[in-house]
Structure formats: C-alpha cells, structure tokens
Design an enzyme around this catalytic site. Structure first.
Site, mmCIF file in Angstrom:
data_model
loop_
_atom_site.group_PDB
_atom_site.id
_atom_site.type_symbol
_atom_site.label_atom_id
_atom_site.label_comp_id
_atom_site.label_asym_id
_atom_site.label_seq_id
_atom_site.Cartn_x
_atom_site.Cartn_y
_atom_site.Cartn_z
ATOM 1 N N ASP A 269 1.048 -1.152 0.208
ATOM 2 C CA ASP A 269 0.026 -0.044 0.080
ATOM 3 C C ASP A 269 0.968 1.206 0.040
ATOM 4 O O ASP A 269 2.093 0.995 0.527
ATOM 5 C CB ASP A 269 -0.920 -0.020 1.269
ATOM 6 C CG ASP A 269 -2.149 1.029 1.050
ATOM 7 O OD1 ASP A 269 -2.982 0.338 0.739
ATOM 8 O OD2 ASP A 269 -1.984 1.982 1.136
ATOM 9 N N ASP A 296 4.238 2.294 -4.417
ATOM 10 C CA ASP A 296 3.119 3.285 -5.114
ATOM 11 C C ASP A 296 2.644 2.256 -6.272
ATOM 12 O O ASP A 296 3.545 2.066 -7.178
ATOM 13 C CB ASP A 296 3.704 4.599 -5.520
ATOM 14 C CG ASP A 296 2.582 5.280 -6.475
ATOM 15 O OD1 ASP A 296 1.639 4.846 -6.855
ATOM 16 O OD2 ASP A 296 2.872 6.472 -6.503
ATOM 17 N N ASP A 315 -7.688 -3.468 -5.650
ATOM 18 C CA ASP A 315 -8.843 -3.105 -4.676
ATOM 19 C C ASP A 315 -8.655 -1.655 -4.568
ATOM 20 O O ASP A 315 -8.056 -1.168 -3.573
ATOM 21 C CB ASP A 315 -8.966 -3.757 -3.204
ATOM 22 C CG ASP A 315 -10.464 -3.407 -2.406
ATOM 23 O OD1 ASP A 315 -11.176 -2.601 -3.176
ATOM 24 O OD2 ASP A 315 -10.363 -3.709 -1.446
ATOM 25 N N CYS A 368 -15.428 0.006 -4.505
ATOM 26 C CA CYS A 368 -16.343 0.464 -3.686
ATOM 27 C C CYS A 368 -17.181 1.535 -4.445
ATOM 28 O O CYS A 368 -17.644 2.468 -3.584
ATOM 29 C CB CYS A 368 -16.272 0.308 -2.268
ATOM 30 S SG CYS A 368 -15.208 1.358 -1.446
#
Ligand SMILES: C[S@@+](CC[C@H](N)C(=O)[O-])C[C@H]1O[C@@H](n2cnc3c(N)ncnc32)[C@H](O)[C@@H]1O
Length: 416
Positions: A269, A296, A315, A368
C-alpha cells in the site's frame, strides 16, 4: 448540557435539551468543511467540548448525519429545517419532541429534491431510485466468520443473546453491536461488509479455474457450476503467488487466504501507517507467510516491478460512492471532478500492475464505487488491451443495508 433559548413558537411540549441538540448540530455543520470524515470531526469536537454527555453526543451526531443524508439538496430550507427533514426521512421512529419540532420549524410535508444528482454516471446495473433511497438507511454491521470458527462464534452470540442473522459465513448485526467485546476480531471473525465478503465468489471462481474445476456448460462453453463453493478443492495443488497491490489493512488478503488456502502472499500500500496496521491484523489472523511493502502501485517500483504473479488483487482507491450511506457527508461535499481524478489514478495503477501478472494469470479488480467510469469503463479498457473478462459483478448492497461494490475477474492472454 444546558438548554438553549432560541425557541421559535410554543416550547411547552419540547424539553429545552432538544433545542440544544438542534443548535449544537447546526453549529457543528457550520464548522465542518468536509476535510476529514465526519466521525473523526465529531470525535475531536466532543473531546474538546466536555459539556456533552454520552447520550447528548449520540443525539447530536444523529442530527448531523441526518443533515448530510440530504446531500446538497433542499438548499431553500434553513439548516434547522434540513436537519429535521433529514431526521424524518432517515429514522424509522422519532421521539415526540422531534415530531413537535418539525411542526414548530415548519418543515414542509411535501418536498422535491435530488439527493444523488449524478444518476447518469451510475454503473448500468445500479437501480438509481433504490440507490438514492439507501442514503436514508443506516447500514448494518457485518462480520465474516473465519474458517473453522462457526460453532464457537454462534455459541458466543447466542449465550450473549445478541441478535444476529446468518447467511453462509456472513453475520448481520445491528450497527451498534459491540462485537469486539464478545468475539476475537481477526482471529474468529473479521469485520467486513457483506458486499466485500461476496468478493469471495470471485476468488472461488479463480480457484476453480486454476485448480481445473471449471466444467463446460451444455453448450461446451467453460462455465461454473452454481454453488460450487463447498465442492471446490481445499488446496490448489500448486501454490499460487498473489500480490494485493492496494492492501490497506488487508481485508481482501485475509479473505483470499481463507478462500484459497495456502498462498504466497505479497501485500503493499502507499501508506506506511496502514501497512503497520496490516501486520498487526495479520498477526491476529494467524497469517504468517507474507511479505509486506510500502509501494506506489501506479509506478513501476522495484522489487515488485521485476516480479510476476499468478493473481494480482487491485482493490483500488476510488470515490467510495458505494459506501456513502455510512459516510453521507461525502454525498454533500462530493465534486464530480473526483470521478475523473480517481479514474485516472485507477488507469495508472492498472497499467502498472497488469504488467506484473504472469501470461495466463489473473487480475481481480475491485472498487466500492457505483460510477461506471470507475467500474465497467476500466474493465472495457483492459478488454481492449486483450484481457478476457471471466466474471464481472455489481454487488448491490443498497437494498440490503450494506455497501455497493464492483468486482471483475480477468485473465491475461497466455501469449502476448
Ligand atoms: C479501497 S482501499 C483498499 C481496501 C483493502 N483492500 C481492504 O480490503 O481492506 C484502497 C487502498 O489503496 C491505497 N492507495 C491509494 N493510492 C495508492 C497507490 N498509488 N498505490 C498503492 N496503494 C494506494 C490506499 O492507501 C488504500 O489503503
């Protein structure tokens, strides 16, 4: 907390503290500029303003959330009217003093307004009206029971007489439930929204494909048997290498480990702090065999840029628009330019991480978001580049008191 005195009309039936709640909410709304999540802003505010007791905080917070559920609409109404209208639209039952205040503040009985004005940008599968209605419904709390813990978890919930509904591994609880006081979070259960849990379906689909469990349908096309989850192999034969390139604290990685069994897991992450959280969470989850990096994903950084994986889970950072009934302040402060910004970042991440998928390997793309530009358009672009879409789903949580998500499983060409 003391009663306020700005009381229009008859106050006889309304205890003064209700006016105070309303005034405090209006003050907070005036101060809050959307730079941080409302929950965080309220937490900081209440820790400074010691006069608010536990019950007061709950009431004032509920009013603030009610206001933001109206989005940017109803601007012809006063702040007080908007708070009270939001309350009337979002609460199943409201206490008599609030009903009285709706009359005192002359909150209109009939109104029109568009809470979610960006319907033309929705993923085609999303029902715009149902999605808009979901902003007035507070989502439930969902837990996912981790493999082997079902009996113990159910026993604890029953002994504590905590109300719950069970559907497969998913447990639905009231959003006020203090699950962590009863259950070992991350070891017995993970806190994970229902739609996020349903990403397991795409992981099972992946597992069947690589473990050779795909059966042709009656037309000879490769397809999946329905409800194959219980019959898929427990182990994959060969160990697969996975890179979760936007891992946050590892929700999808833990899900992948639970569904796929032993995997060679690399997680990364861009935020060092979240990778620290992930390590703690993996420890609690008993996941030992992993490598965690700060990286990154939009840039080819060594060592990851030199490696090739069987499955990359992306994600990606997104508008989060599928989760706005939990964070309705985003509905109010959202600017459509953000869709373009996120879509561009997603394209950069995809351009980079897809290079790290082995020939014939897979990409699991997740958002999402409810916006087509972040969902189907990104998948279509990959298709144009030769990727094969194996499955694509909008996980519609808006009618289920859950988040809405998008997931797609794609396969890279075997021969470039
Ligand atoms: C939707 S969250 C991931 C949620 C996570 N997979 C889970 O299941 O809990 C997106 C994550 O992407 C990270 N992110 C944002 N930009 C990134 C970048 N350029 N490279 C890598 N990670 C990035 C954010 O820090 C955030 O943690």
């Amino acid at each position: 907390m003391t009663a306020a005195s700005s009381i229009p009309g008859s106050a006889e039936k309304v205890p003064g503290r209700f006016y105070s709640y309303l005034n405090s909410a209006v003050k907070i709304i005036g101060d809050y500029k959307g730079q941080e999540p409302l929950a965080q802003f309220l937490k900081n505010y209440f820790s400074r303003e010691k006069k608010f007791g536990g019950k007061d905080r709950k009431q004032v917070a509920q009013l603030c959330y009610a206001y933001y559920r109206l989005g940017k609409s109803f601007t012809d109404l006063s702040f007080e009217q908007r708070v009270l209208l939001g309350l009337r639209l979002s609460a199943t039952e409201i206490a008599a003093p609030w009903v009285e205040l709706l009359t005192i503040y002359k909150v209109p009985e009939t109104f029109s307004g568009t809470v979610f004005p960006w319907k033309d940008q929705l993923s085609p599968e999303v029902d715009p009206a149902a999605f808009e209605r979901s902003f007035f419904v507070q989502p439930d709390l969902f837990l996912r029971i981790r493999p082997g813990n079902e009996a113990a978890v159910i026993k604890k919930l029953e002994q504590a007489a905590l109300p719950f509904e069970k559907d497969g591994d998913a447990l639905r609880l009231p959003n006020t439930a203090k699950a962590g006081e009863l259950l070992s979070v991350n070891s017995e259960v993970v806190i994970q929204d229902l739609s996020s849990q349903k990403i397991a379906g795409l992981l099972r689909s992946y597992k069947i494909r690589v473990a050779g469990g795909v059966h042709p349908d009656s037309h000879g096309n490769p397809g999946l048997k329905p409800h194959v989850s219980d019959r898929i192999p427990a182990t994959m034969g060969t160990q697969v290498s996975i890179w979760d390139c936007c891992a946050a604290s590892g929700g999808k990685s833990i899900l992948a480990a639970d569904v796929l069994g032993t995997v060679e897991l690399t997680v990364s992450d861009i935020r060092p702090s979240i990778i620290a959280n992930l390590k703690k969470r993996f420890h609690e989850a008993g996941i030992k065999n992993f490598r965690a990096l700060v990286a990154d994903a939009a840039k080819p950084e060594a060592p990851l840029s030199r490696e090739r994986f069987d499955l990359v889970i992306a994600d990606v950072p997104c508008s989060g628009s599928g989760t706005w009934s939990r964070t309705p302040e985003r509905l109010h402060f959202f600017n459509t330019e953000e869709i373009k910004t996120y879509a561009a970042l997603q394209r950069n991440i995809l351009s980079n991480v897809t290079r790290s998928v082995k020939p014939g390997g897979f990409l699991l793309y997740i958002t999402c978001s409810v916006f087509k530009a972040e969902n189907e358009d990104q998948v279509a672009r990959l298709q144009e580049q030769g990727w094969e879409v194996k499955e694509q789903q909008v996980l519609k949580g808006y009618a289920l008191k859950a988040d809405t998500m998008f997931g797609a499983l794609l396969q890279k060409k075997k021969h470039p």
